[in-house]
Motif scaffolding. Structure first.
Motif, mmCIF file in Angstrom:
data_model
loop_
_atom_site.group_PDB
_atom_site.id
_atom_site.type_symbol
_atom_site.label_atom_id
_atom_site.label_comp_id
_atom_site.label_asym_id
_atom_site.label_seq_id
_atom_site.Cartn_x
_atom_site.Cartn_y
_atom_site.Cartn_z
ATOM 1 N N MET A 1 -8.838 4.072 2.959
ATOM 2 C CA MET A 1 -7.708 3.336 3.498
ATOM 3 C C MET A 1 -7.545 2.061 2.682
ATOM 4 O O MET A 1 -8.509 1.388 2.340
ATOM 5 N N LYS A 4 -5.282 -4.183 3.834
ATOM 6 C CA LYS A 4 -4.017 -4.754 4.301
ATOM 7 C C LYS A 4 -3.752 -6.052 3.548
ATOM 8 O O LYS A 4 -4.641 -6.876 3.390
ATOM 9 N N HIS A 122 3.039 -4.552 2.074
ATOM 10 C CA HIS A 122 2.681 -3.520 3.045
ATOM 11 C C HIS A 122 3.125 -2.133 2.566
ATOM 12 O O HIS A 122 2.665 -1.123 3.099
ATOM 13 N N TYR A 168 0.699 6.405 7.367
ATOM 14 C CA TYR A 168 -0.071 5.309 6.747
ATOM 15 C C TYR A 168 -0.095 4.085 7.659
ATOM 16 O O TYR A 168 -1.143 3.456 7.847
ATOM 17 N N TRP A 169 1.038 3.755 8.239
ATOM 18 C CA TRP A 169 1.132 2.579 9.106
ATOM 19 C C TRP A 169 0.283 2.751 10.363
ATOM 20 O O TRP A 169 -0.383 1.829 10.808
ATOM 21 N N SER A 172 -3.285 2.290 9.430
ATOM 22 C CA SER A 172 -3.593 0.883 9.152
ATOM 23 C C SER A 172 -3.571 0.047 10.418
ATOM 24 O O SER A 172 -4.379 -0.866 10.580
#
Length: 188
Positions: A1, A4, A122, A168-169, A172
């Motif tokens: 991952m 951020k 992002h 993905y969001w 995360s």
């Protein structure tokens, strides 16, 4: 991952759809400094069109007047050329001021778009590698890359896979994942 870029506070994390809506709300043409400079010039746009003819007329007329008054053609030509050059530099500085104002306006627009928690970083995983320097600069709140920023926004608006971004969001930021309302019933 992926790491951020700038974490959101727990209570202010937007959903994936909010980020997508925000992406598509950005007008890529709003980052064109040339168009904004033309709008700022407005009715004074004629100045750059007449610079060369007016300079030539001034040079000839001032040289003729200087020659008539002093009977020295070369001296009056040199003085006239220096005066025309000086006037040209003043007009050029005035014209460039619109370009500087347009650039500042676009930089402020990028800063507004990025806000406190960044925006484009992002989407880092969905941008080609050529935009990674831009993402690093934006993470540090350096907004000086106008053309790459506009191209990155256009690239995302054209080529972003919405489902992949949502996945993905949600990986995360798991707190943004929508809750399943229906439960599976098991039959015995």
């Amino acid at each position: 991952m992926a790491k951020k870029p700038l974490p959101f506070p727990e209570d202010q994390v937007p959903t994936a759809d909010q980020m997508l809506n925000r992406l598509y709300a950005i007008e890529p043409n709003s980052f064109e400094t040339e168009r904004i400079a033309e709008n700022l010039r407005g009715k004074r746009n004629w100045i750059s069109a007449f610079t060369i003819p007016v300079s030539a007329i001034l040079l000839v007329s001032m040289t003729l007047i200087g020659t008539f008054l002093s009977d020295r053609f070369v001296v009056s030509f040199l003085i006239s050329a220096l005066l025309v050059y000086w006037i040209g530099k003043i007009v050029e500085f005035y014209d460039k001021s619109f370009d500087r104002k347009a650039r500042i306006q676009v930089l402020n627009h990028i800063a507004e778009t990025e806000t406190d928690y960044a925006f484009l970083p992002h989407f880092k995983s969905f941008l080609p590698n050529k935009y990674q320097h831009l993402v690093r600069a934006l993470s540090k709140q350096n907004f000086f890359y106008i053309v790459p920023y506009a191209k990155a926004i256009q690239h995302l608006q054209r080529h972003l896979d919405h489902d992949a971004f949502r996945s993905y969001w949600h990986l995360s930021y798991p707190q943004t994942k929508p809750q399943q309302e229906t439960q599976v019933q098991v039959e015995i």
